[in-house]
Design an enzyme around this catalytic site. Structure first.
Site, PDB file in Angstrom:
ATOM      1  N   GLU A  60       4.508  -0.564   1.126  1.00  0.00           N
ATOM      2  CA  GLU A  60       4.695  -0.840  -0.306  1.00  0.00           C
ATOM      3  C   GLU A  60       4.603  -2.318  -0.647  1.00  0.00           C
ATOM      4  OE1 GLU A  60       8.377   0.756  -1.736  1.00  0.00           O
ATOM      5  OE2 GLU A  60       8.009   2.777  -0.956  1.00  0.00           O
ATOM      6  N   GLU A  78       0.834  -1.207   0.000  1.00  0.00           N
ATOM      7  CA  GLU A  78       0.000   0.000   0.000  1.00  0.00           C
ATOM      8  C   GLU A  78       0.863   1.249   0.000  1.00  0.00           C
ATOM      9  OE1 GLU A  78       0.686   1.742   2.899  1.00  0.00           O
ATOM     10  OE2 GLU A  78       1.814  -0.011   3.540  1.00  0.00           O
TER      11      GLU A  78
END
Length: 346
Positions: free
Chosen positions: A312, A170
């Protein structure tokens, strides 16, 4: 919206667990000597319902979205960093790009609700629900319809994937605030134990972040059901991950769970379908304050503890080689019979 029904992996054929145990124990090694790799091999076999599990076309989806609560001063970085980091992902310059390529993992970036128009771009899935959520310190982050739309988009993204391993990542300035609020509401853990530095807040900033969440919790006191809590406090990227996780588990995929934000999405999914945890490999324990307790609330045991707090999907990518090792030893390692080695000698 009715979530997919996810059966516990123990609902697999009755003799499968015993067959997997025999296959693992009969390898040319002392019993239990490969530790967590043996547990992983057994888990993947139970998920795939076979004694010969295989990993196909692993992928990581990185979901990006902006959060209206940033207006309350809960982040050390401005909101523009979200879209700038999406550009970095698309250019191949982020840590997740390096780790995904290193480990042979496909990477897709999803615009779940970034406050920026990217236009059609290679490598970017445009699933934008809106230009960021609303400020949950003042009103619900999402409408019920927006929350359902994000969940559906997540499921549709998984339906289009060819493989059987999915990692989650994310990006979204302000999303540690949303995740901490979700954690508090869904576990009952006190707010101060849920809130950390995020992108690097000072001690004063962390206290302010706690106060913002506490006031918002009082404002949305009526939100109790998992999807109501998600709509009140979540982000579009968190809701989309929740939908993707539910669909991936329904498809009997292996789910690689990253850090604090990704785990908050799983927390929502697990409150809807508790058996989803059986399909999850918890990549690591984040350095973000509160992640350990969130993992404990899920009964999770992470593979790695590297002090990561980047997000991420970096932890998912770094855990993938361990997952491959678990499946490969079960598939390729000799048995005592094939190697003609005495079990006593091992």
């Amino acid at each position: 919206m009715t979530p997919p029904t996810i059966p516990p992996v123990l609902d697999a054929p009755a003799d499968l667990a015993a067959a997997l145990a025999r296959a693992i124990d009969n390898k040319t090694k002392p019993l239990g000597s490969l530790g967590r790799l043996e547990t992983l091999a057994r888990q993947v076999g139970m998920i795939q319902q076979t004694t010969k599990p295989a990993l196909r076309e692993p992928a990581i989806l990185v979901f990006a979205g902006d959060h209206g609560v940033v207006a309350e001063g809960v982040s050390a970085y401005p909101q523009d960093v979200t879209w700038q980091m999406v550009e970095n992902f698309l250019a191949g310059g982020a840590a997740i790009n390096v780790f995904a390529e290193q480990n042979g993992c496909a990477l897709r970036v999803v615009d779940a609700g970034v406050a920026h128009e990217f236009g059609p771009r290679p490598g970017l899935d445009d699933r934008k629900v809106a230009m960021g959520t609303r400020n949950f310190a003042r009103e619900a982050a999402m409408t019920p319809d927006q929350c359902r739309q994000a969940l559906r988009h997540g499921m549709e993204l998984v339906d289009a994937l060819p493989g059987n391993v999915l990692g989650f990542g994310e990006m979204g300035i302000g999303n540690t605030t949303a995740a901490a609020a979700l954690m508090h509401k869904l576990t009952g853990i006190p707010v101060p134990q849920c809130v950390g530095a995020g992108t690097g807040m000072s001690a004063d900033g962390i206290r302010h972040k706690q106060q913002v969440i506490e006031a918002a919790v009082a404002l949305h006191a009526d939100a109790a059901a998992p999807l109501d809590v998600l709509a009140a406090f979540g982000g579009f990227e968190i809701a989309m991950m929740t939908g993707a996780m539910l669909r991936a588990a329904e498809r009997r995929m292996v789910l690689l769970i990253d850090g604090f934000i990704v785990t908050s999405a799983l927390l929502v999914a697990a409150r809807l379908q508790p058996a989803i945890v059986d399909y999850c490999v918890f990549a690591h324990c984040s350095g973000e304050h509160g992640h350990r307790q969130m993992l404990d609330a899920l009964g999770a045991r992470p593979l790695l503890d590297l002090g990561l707090r980047l997000g991420e999907g970096t932890g998912s990518a770094l855990a993938l080689p361990l997952l491959h090792a678990a499946v490969n030893f079960l598939d390729r390692m000799a048995t005592f019979e094939s190697a003609q080695v005495s079990e006593q000698s091992a």
